[in-house]
Scaffold this active site. Structure first.
Site, PDB file in Angstrom:
ATOM      1  CE  LYS A 127      -1.491   3.120   2.370  1.00  0.00           C
ATOM      2  NZ  LYS A 127      -1.604   4.204   1.389  1.00  0.00           N
ATOM      3  CD  GLU A 146      13.261   1.107  11.496  1.00  0.00           C
ATOM      4  OE1 GLU A 146      13.864   2.087  11.970  1.00  0.00           O
ATOM      5  OE2 GLU A 146      13.163   0.029  12.115  1.00  0.00           O
ATOM      6  CB  CYS A 186      13.484   9.733   8.758  1.00  0.00           C
ATOM      7  SG  CYS A 186      14.571   8.671   7.819  1.00  0.00           S
ATOM      8  CD  GLU A 223       9.686  13.397  11.766  1.00  0.00           C
ATOM      9  OE1 GLU A 223       8.573  12.882  11.821  1.00  0.00           O
ATOM     10  OE2 GLU A 223      10.685  12.833  11.267  1.00  0.00           O
TER      11      GLU A 223
HETATM   12  P1  NAP Z   1       2.827   8.593   7.383  1.00  0.00           P
HETATM   13  O1  NAP Z   1       1.813   9.660   7.286  1.00  0.00           O
HETATM   14  O2  NAP Z   1       2.972   7.868   8.659  1.00  0.00           O
HETATM   15  O3  NAP Z   1       2.473   7.563   6.201  1.00  0.00           O
HETATM   16  C1  NAP Z   1       3.287   6.440   5.935  1.00  0.00           C
HETATM   17  C2  NAP Z   1       2.461   5.383   5.245  1.00  0.00           C
HETATM   18  O4  NAP Z   1       1.452   4.920   6.154  1.00  0.00           O
HETATM   19  C3  NAP Z   1       1.715   5.901   4.014  1.00  0.00           C
HETATM   20  O5  NAP Z   1       1.682   4.891   3.041  1.00  0.00           O
HETATM   21  C4  NAP Z   1       0.322   6.143   4.572  1.00  0.00           C
HETATM   22  O6  NAP Z   1      -0.680   6.113   3.599  1.00  0.00           O
HETATM   23  C5  NAP Z   1       0.191   4.979   5.523  1.00  0.00           C
HETATM   24  N1  NAP Z   1      -0.847   5.123   6.540  1.00  0.00           N
HETATM   25  C6  NAP Z   1      -1.422   6.257   7.015  1.00  0.00           C
HETATM   26  N2  NAP Z   1      -2.321   5.947   7.974  1.00  0.00           N
HETATM   27  C7  NAP Z   1      -2.316   4.606   8.103  1.00  0.00           C
HETATM   28  C8  NAP Z   1      -3.016   3.691   8.930  1.00  0.00           C
HETATM   29  N3  NAP Z   1      -3.918   4.078   9.835  1.00  0.00           N
HETATM   30  N4  NAP Z   1      -2.750   2.366   8.799  1.00  0.00           N
HETATM   31  C9  NAP Z   1      -1.838   1.938   7.913  1.00  0.00           C
HETATM   32  N5  NAP Z   1      -1.132   2.762   7.095  1.00  0.00           N
HETATM   33  C10 NAP Z   1      -1.388   4.071   7.192  1.00  0.00           C
HETATM   34  O7  NAP Z   1       4.285   9.128   6.992  1.00  0.00           O
HETATM   35  P2  NAP Z   1       4.711   9.966   5.716  1.00  0.00           P
HETATM   36  O8  NAP Z   1       4.202  11.355   5.849  1.00  0.00           O
HETATM   37  O9  NAP Z   1       4.381   9.210   4.476  1.00  0.00           O
HETATM   38  O10 NAP Z   1       6.303   9.958   5.853  1.00  0.00           O
HETATM   39  C11 NAP Z   1       7.003  10.848   6.666  1.00  0.00           C
HETATM   40  C12 NAP Z   1       7.379  10.188   7.973  1.00  0.00           C
HETATM   41  O11 NAP Z   1       8.140   9.022   7.717  1.00  0.00           O
HETATM   42  C13 NAP Z   1       8.273  11.066   8.845  1.00  0.00           C
HETATM   43  O12 NAP Z   1       7.867  10.946  10.175  1.00  0.00           O
HETATM   44  C14 NAP Z   1       9.651  10.458   8.650  1.00  0.00           C
HETATM   45  O13 NAP Z   1      10.552  10.700   9.699  1.00  0.00           O
HETATM   46  C15 NAP Z   1       9.318   9.013   8.518  1.00  0.00           C
HETATM   47  N6  NAP Z   1      10.375   8.265   7.850  1.00  0.00           N
HETATM   48  C16 NAP Z   1      11.141   7.427   8.601  1.00  0.00           C
HETATM   49  C17 NAP Z   1      12.176   6.730   8.010  1.00  0.00           C
HETATM   50  C18 NAP Z   1      13.038   5.800   8.822  1.00  0.00           C
HETATM   51  O14 NAP Z   1      13.763   5.000   8.228  1.00  0.00           O
HETATM   52  N7  NAP Z   1      13.007   5.864  10.135  1.00  0.00           N
HETATM   53  C19 NAP Z   1      12.430   6.890   6.651  1.00  0.00           C
HETATM   54  C20 NAP Z   1      11.611   7.748   5.908  1.00  0.00           C
HETATM   55  C21 NAP Z   1      10.585   8.439   6.520  1.00  0.00           C
HETATM   56  P3  NAP Z   1      -1.356   7.490   3.068  1.00  0.00           P
HETATM   57  O15 NAP Z   1      -0.285   8.201   2.322  1.00  0.00           O
HETATM   58  O16 NAP Z   1      -2.461   7.006   2.214  1.00  0.00           O
HETATM   59  O17 NAP Z   1      -1.821   8.240   4.284  1.00  0.00           O
END
Ligand code: NAP
Length: 519
Positions: free
Chosen positions: A206, A287, A321, A418
């Site tokens: 997804k 992560e 991140c 963040e």
């Molecule tokens: P996000 O809002 O948490 O979304 C990540 C994924 O989860 C997307 O595919 C999103 O789909 C999905 N999602 C949202 N709500 C969900 C739910 N209730 N159940 C299951 N999946 C769900 O994060 P983002 O904005 O895409 O990415 C930014 C974040 O990622 C930042 O916090 C960053 O630090 C972190 N990050 C961490 C790493 C690491 O290695 N630690 C690397 C890269 C990024 P939708 O888009 O459809 O909402």
């Protein structure tokens, strides 16, 4: 077949005119493919849904990247069932064949590198250099995990026991739900998906709703190489609508998630609740976010540190991140250092990501833009705005000038939360002791860096700076597959160390086999 040792993919040198022309051509080719309607890919079939959503170019809000189906709960169930059926055969496919799919995907992606990068430029606003790095990392994951899949194959030795033939084998788990973020929409998606597949699992992917076209490009590539239908199933749609159904599905065996702390914790909690007919404890790889700090000591090479902090804070508009969002600077050099940061930051060019001259492109979407601008306003009250601050830029896209906010206390919101945008909080430290205390004063623990020429301080940082990825005298972004296994401590996640030699263990379970020798 002899397989050469793993080496990282080289970055493209766009200062060479031929390479620039090639990228311009790829951008033109991809521009002709924008706006298409896409399908869900379940069990090798292309399916439509009642509702659709659009992915938008953040550099040009009026440009539609593509129209994508909003999968519903029924589609999620179909995708999980298809993956479960495919698991029966895929889990028995020899490791060499599974690895071949990854090697050939890597080779195809390498041939079409600029094309993949051009999709990243258009769909998520990466500048050329950042897009090239994302594609290179995706190729690296394919190459690295293919080799790792082969290494974990077969029976591994254990302590010998007289009269027994013993060993341990690593077997796949089952259906893996892969849920990546938008900020490395190729590299992270490819890394998590290919690790699952090469280990013998099947996948329901997804993708982020901000980067569904890139996910489609990768799925197409995998199928063109001969990945059997059902081994990879692609369902697009809002995580808030279908995420719970996927995470709590009783036939999902493991979840591989990268994204925000809030969503990661929700997934972890939901996955822990057993559903009727569920036969296992789900494994969760999560992560999550970061609030990464760079310590600049009084003994540091100040120019090196200033360029490292600016690159770490503002590369891809601070939407990594691993991005530096806190600079902790020794008071002896504080004023001089802030001045250097200011002149480097003011020189950065913000503009459309497809313009080779842009150092920073747009932030991902309207919601991110408004959140980041709100944080800059909070920062104005919590500290001293030195640079940037969201002044007018072409409103064709979501552009924000990189912001430096000095004199920030550790309990300030901009020092703790963040922001995920081009905003750097600068904090003053009395000495190295206090610098370490400030750097560790966060619930996260992903990356960190220290600039100093003092060997004792380097040793102390190695012991006391509590982060999953520590860098000395270099920037805190740009982890390389194989060289810098990646994953954080505390609320940054499960420390899975993507791109490391332990990573595939997370996608397998170990079966210990003891056989009595009967003469
Ligand atoms: P996000 O809002 O948490 O979304 C990540 C994924 O989860 C997307 O595919 C999103 O789909 C999905 N999602 C949202 N709500 C969900 C739910 N209730 N159940 C299951 N999946 C769900 O994060 P983002 O904005 O895409 O990415 C930014 C974040 O990622 C930042 O916090 C960053 O630090 C972190 N990050 C961490 C790493 C690491 O290695 N630690 C690397 C890269 C990024 P939708 O888009 O459809 O909402």
């Amino acid at each position: 077949m002899s397989i050469p040792g793993f080496l990282n993919e080289s970055s493209t040198d766009f200062s060479i005119p031929q390479h620039r022309d090639d990228m311009e051509r790829a951008l033109r080719t991809v521009a002709l493919q924008l706006g298409r309607a896409y399908r869900l890919l379940i069990d090798g079939k292309a399916l439509t849904a009642d509702k659709t959503f659009q992915s938008i170019n953040p550099s040009r809000k009026s440009q539609v990247i593509g129209e994508f189906p909003c999968a519903d709960v029924e589609h999620v169930d179909q995708a999980v069932r298809a993956a479960e059926r495919a698991f029966a055969a895929w889990s028995r496919v020899p490791a060499a064949e599974r690895a071949r799919i990854l090697f050939e995907s890597a080779s195809e992606m390498r041939k079409r590198k600029n094309e993949f990068s051009a999709w990243l430029v258009n769909e998520v606003g990466k500048t050329w250099r950042e897009a090239d790095a994302d594609t290179n990392e995706a190729i690296d994951f394919l190459e690295f995990y293919a080799r790792e899949g082969l290494r974990y194959d077969g029976t591994h030795a254990v302590t010998p026991v007289a009269g027994e033939r013993n060993g341990i084998v690593y077997i796949p788990l089952g259906v893996c739900a892969v849920i990546p973020p938008w900020n490395f929409p190729l590299a992270i998606l490819v890394g998590m998906t290919s690790a699952a597949i090469v280990s013998g699992n099947t996948v329901v992917l997804k993708p982020s709703s901000d980067a569904p076209a890139i996910a489609n490009r990768f799925a197409e590539l995998m199928f063109s190489i001969g990945l059997p239908p059902g081994v990879l199933n692609l369902v697009t749609g809002a995580g808030s609508d279908i995420g719970d159904a996927l995470v709590s599905h009783p036939r999902v065996r493991l979840l591989s998630f990268t994204g925000s702390k809030a969503v990661g914790l929700r997934i972890n909690e939901l996955a822990a609740r057993p559903q009727p007919a569920q036969r296992w404890i789900k494994r969760v790889i999560a992560e999550m976010g970061g609030k990464d700090a760079i310590i600049v000591d009084r003994d540091a090479d100040i120019d090196l540190a200033a360029s490292g902090v600016v690159a770490s804070a503002f590369g891809y508009q601070g939407q990594k991140c691993s991005a530096c969002s806190r600079a902790v600077v020794d008071r002896a050099i504080y004023a001089e250092f802030v001045e250097k940061l200011q002149s480097l930051t003011d020189a950065l060019r913000v503009g459309p990501a497809d313009d080779y001259e842009s150092d920073l492109g747009p932030v991902i979407n309207e919601r991110a833009m408004s959140t980041i601008l709100d944080y800059i306003e909070i920062g104005r009250r919590e500290g001293r705005l030195v640079s940037g601050g969201g002044d007018a830029l072409p409103d064709s896209g979501y552009f924000i000038r990189p912001a430096l906010i000095a004199d920030v206390d550790s309990d300030a919101r901009i020092a703790q939360e963040e922001i995920f945008g081009p905003v750097l909080a600068i904090m003053k430290a009395r000495d190295f002791d206090q610098a370490l205390t400030l750097a560790n004063d966060t619930e996260y623990g992903l990356t960190g860096a220290v600039y100093t020429s003092d060997a004792d301080k380097i040793e102390r940082a190695k012991r006391e700076f509590h982060v999953g990825n520590l860098y000395i005298n270099r920037k805190c972004t740009g982890a390389l597959v194989g060289a810098h296994p990646f994953g954080g401590f505390n609320m940054s996640g499960t420390c899975s160390k993507a791109g490391g030699r332990d990573y595939l263990l997370l996608y397998t379970q170990a079966k210990s086999i003891a056989e009595k020798i009967i003469d």
